[in-house]
Design an enzyme around this catalytic site. Sequence first.
Site, mmCIF file in Angstrom:
data_model
loop_
_atom_site.group_PDB
_atom_site.id
_atom_site.type_symbol
_atom_site.label_atom_id
_atom_site.label_comp_id
_atom_site.label_asym_id
_atom_site.label_seq_id
_atom_site.Cartn_x
_atom_site.Cartn_y
_atom_site.Cartn_z
ATOM 1 N N ASN A 276 1.137 -0.950 -0.126
ATOM 2 C CA ASN A 276 0.235 -0.369 0.277
ATOM 3 C C ASN A 276 1.150 1.353 0.045
ATOM 4 O O ASN A 276 1.750 1.227 0.705
ATOM 5 C CB ASN A 276 -0.478 -0.387 1.144
ATOM 6 N N ASP A 279 2.342 5.615 2.839
ATOM 7 C CA ASP A 279 3.609 6.395 3.866
ATOM 8 C C ASP A 279 4.319 5.411 3.508
ATOM 9 O O ASP A 279 5.192 6.649 3.630
ATOM 10 C CB ASP A 279 3.667 4.873 4.977
ATOM 11 N N TRP A 288 -11.888 3.694 -1.624
ATOM 12 C CA TRP A 288 -13.714 2.920 -1.366
ATOM 13 C C TRP A 288 -14.135 4.062 -1.385
ATOM 14 O O TRP A 288 -15.778 3.483 -0.464
ATOM 15 C CB TRP A 288 -13.347 2.651 0.372
ATOM 16 N N CYS A 324 -9.475 -4.424 -1.375
ATOM 17 C CA CYS A 324 -8.134 -5.753 -0.374
ATOM 18 C C CYS A 324 -7.785 -6.439 -1.428
ATOM 19 O O CYS A 324 -6.934 -7.135 -1.531
ATOM 20 C CB CYS A 324 -9.331 -5.937 0.991
ATOM 21 N N HIS A 382 -13.185 -9.489 2.949
ATOM 22 C CA HIS A 382 -12.221 -9.237 3.027
ATOM 23 C C HIS A 382 -10.774 -10.008 3.172
ATOM 24 O O HIS A 382 -11.600 -10.981 3.033
ATOM 25 C CB HIS A 382 -11.993 -8.176 4.858
ATOM 26 N N ASP A 405 -1.204 -8.429 6.109
ATOM 27 C CA ASP A 405 -2.639 -8.051 5.571
ATOM 28 C C ASP A 405 -2.263 -6.260 5.051
ATOM 29 O O ASP A 405 -1.458 -5.385 5.457
ATOM 30 C CB ASP A 405 -3.166 -7.216 6.721
ATOM 31 N N ASP A 447 -18.232 -8.944 18.545
ATOM 32 C CA ASP A 447 -19.352 -8.928 18.010
ATOM 33 C C ASP A 447 -20.160 -7.944 17.821
ATOM 34 O O ASP A 447 -19.752 -7.168 17.178
ATOM 35 C CB ASP A 447 -19.874 -9.506 19.824
ATOM 36 N N TYR A 577 -18.273 -2.473 -1.150
ATOM 37 C CA TYR A 577 -18.316 -4.347 -0.480
ATOM 38 C C TYR A 577 -17.914 -3.690 1.452
ATOM 39 O O TYR A 577 -17.942 -4.647 1.986
ATOM 40 C CB TYR A 577 -17.141 -5.299 -0.947
#
Length: 696
Positions: A276, A279, A288, A324, A382, A405, A447, A577
């Site tokens: 990505n 930075d 997105w 992603c 994801h 990731d 949760d 998404y």
Amino acid sequence: MTWCLAHLIRILMRCVGEAAINGKDIPSLLPTPSIRLFVPFPQKREKKANMTALELQSVNWQVTSNRQAHHTDRFSSRELILRRGQSFSFSLSLNRGLGDGESLGFIVSTGPYPSESARTKAVFPLSNGTSHGGWSAQLVSKQDNILTISMASPVNAPVGVYTLSAQISSRGKDFILKLGTFIQLFNPWLPEDGVFMNNHAEREEYVQEDAGIIYVGSTNRIGMVGWNFGQFEEGILNICLSILDHSLNFRRDPATDVARRNDPKYVGRVLSAMVNGNDDNGVLSGNWSGNYTGGLDPRNWNGSVEILKEWKKSGFRPVRYGQCWVFAGTLNTVLRCFGIPSRVVTNFNSAHDTDRNLSVDVYYDPYGNPIEKGSDSVWNFHVWNEGWFVRTDLGPSYNGWQVLDATPQERSQGVFQCGPASVAAVREGDVNLDFDMPFIFAEVNADRITWIYDAYNNTQKRNASDTHSIGRYISTKAVGSNSRVDITEKYKYPEGSSQERQVFEKALGKLKPHAAFGATSARHLAGEEREPSISGKFKVTGLLEVGKEVNMALLLKNLTSDMKTVTVNMTAWTIVYNGTLVHEVWKDSVTISLDPKEEIQHPVKITYAQYEKYLKADNMIRTTAVCQVSDEAEVLVERDIILDNPNLTLEVLDQARVQKPVNVQMLFSNPLDEPVKDCVLMVEGSGLLLGSLRIE
């Protein structure tokens, strides 16, 4: 001396006479008066030959045989590409043999500041025996002036570009001659390497396979996209090496960074930051928003090759745009390119927990409109990566698959990077271990708490708590086939089992006390919430295709023996998404009376004209109904639907033969009731096309 000269003249005159008799040209063999005739002794001639400087005439790198032995023969370039810990052979052609007092040694180095203390440089002799542990060179054979040498690197050598030089000691003087360069990669074929993968079929899939499948969609409609990893394509290996050399770590301290490239967990973490561009001017810029002006819609990428080439072509500026699965597909290319076994993994209903309390809060208004309130979210899916290597920092029970990731979600140590996190540690709730364990644990275990927020009164009511919906159908491509494999049990114990609850409580206990209280109370309150008097769900009643009307039904059921009057507010929004709202496309309100135990279906229709302008490439629409029975808590019903694109069908028209062109036909049918224009067909395939095709 007088007799010697006279005798020599007689011999020369005899030669002249014989030459004249035979009719040959007579060379000028006699010295002219101005030249002194000197006849050296034989031993003097030998001494002069020995004094000739030792020179290298040529190097035969034996590229073909070395690359086959090192499993690097699929790379398109003709460079010498090797795997660490394994010997390779090459031949040196010298102008003469090594004499007494002369020796041959070697220097290997990598990085801009090589040093022996950092193990980025090694100086070692040519020997007749084997060496253990470090760099070594063994003389295999000597024929005339050609030396065949077997050289081996240590199993923990850094990966990267190496320079090999010969160090020649002759007559008390040393001189160094550069022989050339080679590239060294991780070695999953070698048991001593930290990336070793024992199973042949898995190694072929996770290192050598250059195309694959990435799963997308939602829990009730899992789809897939093909992806061209293309790790062996021309120029890709060198671009992958450039990724390491553009990292923040390299720019801050290149000597230390290069030395640490011996460790797959370090390399994996650096790559998760560099794929990505947040930075460090990395490979991809994420977007997105649903608006992709100035770049390419992420759904339009077919693979990593064009992305990586575009990054280099642009002067190493982030390519626009990725989401992603694009980040994961690209990271998978780089990992496999370097020899780290890797795969792409999709988690459905993936939680994005920003405050480390193992719960995500989702908000709706009383009319059923989803609200972007708070920083938590639940993504329909994801996609991340798993790399296969040992965790010497954690212990052998945490070896194996590690989550990496590259999608920029949260900062880790100040940088958008994530992992490696041991999958085994995620399953056991060991959220205190490196790296980024709380975030990844929450992605599959958090949760989901739903709130009804009334902006007019600035009040919010807790509507429901769901402890089972997060982390579903965790999927990856099967070894050797295009089937989907569910690996959810690798990440967590079965939902609702005693082990799953114990692990969740264990994870809470390892996090901050306030976070533990918040999530524990969420689970306890879930059991204390008042049972609703009605239930509801959306049911699809027609085909879900782009360009067609969406037909659904809201199913409502009275769970009591009393008559109920239900006020229903419904909305439909197009979304990205990850839950980002795009635009409201439909709404309706209705009041429904339900007899005791009665179940009814209320039709829902959304026309193409309503959603046409607002549907993004994700093809996702979120439908919501807030069902209110007087003096009771609202019942929230929601469903995300995905519309199918028309199929692209490829037909091979001729018999396909190796190294022969083949004609392929593409079939496409416009599903809309109106003509479409400005269409573009984009095609790519590793080993099948040179680059990609773009056909207007």
